[in-house]
Design a protein around this motif. Structure first.
Motif, short mmCIF file in Angstrom:
data_model
loop_
_atom_site.label_atom_id
_atom_site.label_comp_id
_atom_site.label_asym_id
_atom_site.label_seq_id
_atom_site.Cartn_x
_atom_site.Cartn_y
_atom_site.Cartn_z
N HIS A 40 -13.91 11.37 110.50
CA HIS A 40 -13.20 11.80 111.71
C HIS A 40 -13.40 13.30 111.83
CE1 HIS A 40 -9.19 11.29 114.14
NE2 HIS A 40 -10.18 11.73 114.88
N ASN A 76 0.74 8.05 115.26
CA ASN A 76 -0.10 8.69 116.28
C ASN A 76 -1.28 7.80 116.66
OD1 ASN A 76 1.23 11.23 116.65
ND2 ASN A 76 0.45 11.90 114.67
N ASN A 77 -1.64 6.90 115.75
CA ASN A 77 -2.74 5.97 115.97
C ASN A 77 -2.30 4.56 115.61
OD1 ASN A 77 -4.07 8.70 114.90
ND2 ASN A 77 -5.57 7.71 116.23
N SER A 96 -0.99 7.51 111.05
CA SER A 96 -1.25 8.88 111.49
C SER A 96 -2.33 9.47 110.61
CB SER A 96 0.03 9.71 111.45
OG SER A 96 0.99 9.22 112.36
N ILE A 132 -9.75 1.42 117.00
CA ILE A 132 -8.75 2.45 116.77
C ILE A 132 -8.22 2.95 118.11
CG2 ILE A 132 -8.36 4.80 115.89
CD1 ILE A 132 -10.29 4.25 113.66
N TYR A 133 -6.91 3.12 118.16
CA TYR A 133 -6.24 3.67 119.34
C TYR A 133 -5.58 5.00 118.98
CZ TYR A 133 -6.52 -1.10 121.24
OH TYR A 133 -6.96 -2.32 121.69
N GLU A 134 -5.41 5.84 119.98
CA GLU A 134 -4.72 7.12 119.81
C GLU A 134 -3.74 7.29 120.97
OE1 GLU A 134 -6.47 11.29 118.55
OE2 GLU A 134 -6.73 10.98 120.70
N PHE A 141 -0.73 4.27 123.79
CA PHE A 141 -1.96 4.05 123.01
C PHE A 141 -3.15 3.78 123.93
CE2 PHE A 141 0.85 2.74 119.34
CZ PHE A 141 0.40 3.73 118.48
#
Length: 477
Positions: A40, A76-77, A96, A132-134, A141
């Protein structure tokens, strides 16, 4: 059944668990554990994801097969594992990242950095998509990255090298599928200090189970202790020129904050942790200097020899385990919270845009005003004095005992100030939380997420219990 595609473990994995005394299901009943390691990278304005490797860990999946889907809305994710052919959701968890915190620091405005991260889930029997979502600016999300995974791919790493590391069962209350598996790792302990590490792990985890709701739910936990020795005692504290080799990359001064301790070598952490059942990881560092940290769904840290080690262990574990926000706001932090006061996802803080829709309103009595008055002005005036003294003690490199004495004085003052406050024990909305003096509110005047108290407020207690349920209960319980 949403978990029908998960690959079953074979006999060799069952034998591994049996060798450490863990109760296991019959062969063929438990999935293997798949770990997706990725990179990341980015800065304050942009981020990038890249697949590093996919690993089949040596121990079977330790999770609760009855609760594969995370409905807590924490982190957060979040990530999802979906059947590639049908799109069916098989598994999900919120989390997170260290990257998300780092990108709010001053450094991220001018420098790009990369962080190692991992997702762990039951190994599928058929191809899946991992997504993956944020959270966006409104805390909703949105998808940011996905990768297709074929469980039969030749690139997947299997047959992990045997390890000499053997976990010690601190608490063994039954099969992992029915329990929360907490793994305590040690960093900065030499081989000669192995007994000290086990004693530290036992002492601090025992304290965790004196705090409600962990106290009432102690039978829902297994606790394991595992350490890879270091050649020297202690971990690095760069601000004082004190450096030591570390097995997990743990150190003080993360993001320039003298008390912030994180382990930044994710690969090393996962390579060690995979040899014990684990869903949550607490890292004890063999130091006296006050410090710790916690990342939701990743790990938490605490200085084992500090006079406030009990508090540090529980407070930082609360970030990691339940995604609780810090309720304090007078201590400096290394990263900048957003100026936009959107409603936080964390269950114990609110922006209070609509007092009538306060998210913990079911706990608020009709006679309690919202916002709720408290001796905020007096508290902040004295806090400015405490923080100045604290900074000076660190600048002068005074003995840690003097810092510990200051913390005791600070807590005694707060307890006295709050003792006769009209809403001392009420649930309401008390302004000052989430690193901000205004615009964010906490549920009660005092809580171990606010100061060095020894108990949660009612809202935090509920939030912890919800995560215990997610990892230890079935949907029909």
């Amino acid at each position: 059944m949403t978990h029908r595609l998960f690959r079953t473990a074979v006999g060799s994995l069952v034998l591994l668990l049996a060798s450490i005394g863990m109760a296991v299901a019959s062969p063929g009943a438990t999935p293997q554990t798949m770990r997706l390691d990725y990179l990341h990278t980015g800065d304050a304005d942009a981020q990038h994801y890249a697949l590093d490797r996919i690993v089949i860990e040596p121990l079977p999946w330790a999770g609760n097969p009855a609760r594969p889907i995370d409905d807590s809305n924490r982190g957060n994710n979040k990530f999802e594992v979906l059947d590639a052919a049908t799109g069916e959701l098989l598994y999900s968890r919120g989390f997170s990242t260290v990257f998300a915190e780092w990108r709010t620091t001053e450094e991220a405005a001018s420098v790009s950095r990369g962080f190692q991260e991992s997702l762990r889930f039951p190994a599928p029997a058929s191809p899946v998509t991992v997504r993956i979502y944020e959270r966006d600016a409104a805390n909703a999300f949105v998808p940011v990255w996905s990768v297709d995974v074929d469980p039969d791919a030749q690139t997947i790493q299997r047959n992990t090298m045997p390890s000499t590391l053997k976990p010690v069962a601190i608490r063994d209350n039954g099969p992992s599928a029915q329990k929360v598996d907490l793994l305590i790792l040690g960093d900065g302990y030499t081989e000669a200090e192995r007994d000290k590490f086990i004693a530290d792990a036992r002492r601090l985890s025992d304290h965790l189970f004196t705090v409600s709701p962990f106290k009432e739910r102690a039978a829902d936990f297994n606790v394991w202790a595992l350490m890879a020795p270091t050649p020297e005692s202690g971990i690095s504290r760069p601000s004082t020129g004190d450096y030591h080799p570390s097995t997990l990359g743990a150190r003080y001064d993360i993001f320039g904050s003298e008390r912030y301790v994180l382990a930044l070598d994710n690969r090393a952490l996962r390579e060690i942790a995979q040899h014990a059942p684990n869903e949550f990881i607490e890292i004890l560092v063999n130091n006296q200097t006050y410090g710790g940290g916690g990342i939701f769904g990743q790990f938490s840290t605490a200085a084992a020899d500090n006079a406030f080690a009990n508090y540090l262990f529980v407070h930082e574990f609360s970030h990691h385990f339940a995604g609780l926000a810090d309720e304090y706001y007078t201590s400096p932090v290394a990263y900048a919270p957003s100026d936009a006061k959107v409603e936080p996802w964390e269950p114990n803080v609110t922006a209070l845009h609509d007092p009538a829709q306060l998210k913990w309103r079911h706990h608020v009595r009709a006679e309690t005003p919202v916002p709720t008055p408290w001796p905020k002005t007096e508290y902040e005036a004295r806090q400015r004095e405490f923080q100045q003294t604290r900074a000076q003690l660190r600048a002068d490199k005074r003995p840690e005992a003097e810092m510990e004495a200051l913390f005791r004085e600070e807590l005694a003052y707060t307890n006295q100030l709050f003792a006769d406050a009209p809403y001392k024990d009420a649930v309401g909305a008390f302004e000052g939380a989430n690193y901000a003096a205004t615009g964010y509110y906490r549920p009660q005047m005092q809580c171990l997420m606010f100061d060095r108290s020894d108990a949660y407020c009612q809202v935090c207690s509920d939030a912890v219990a919800e995560i215990i349920d997610l990892y230890s209960r079935t949907d029909d319980e």
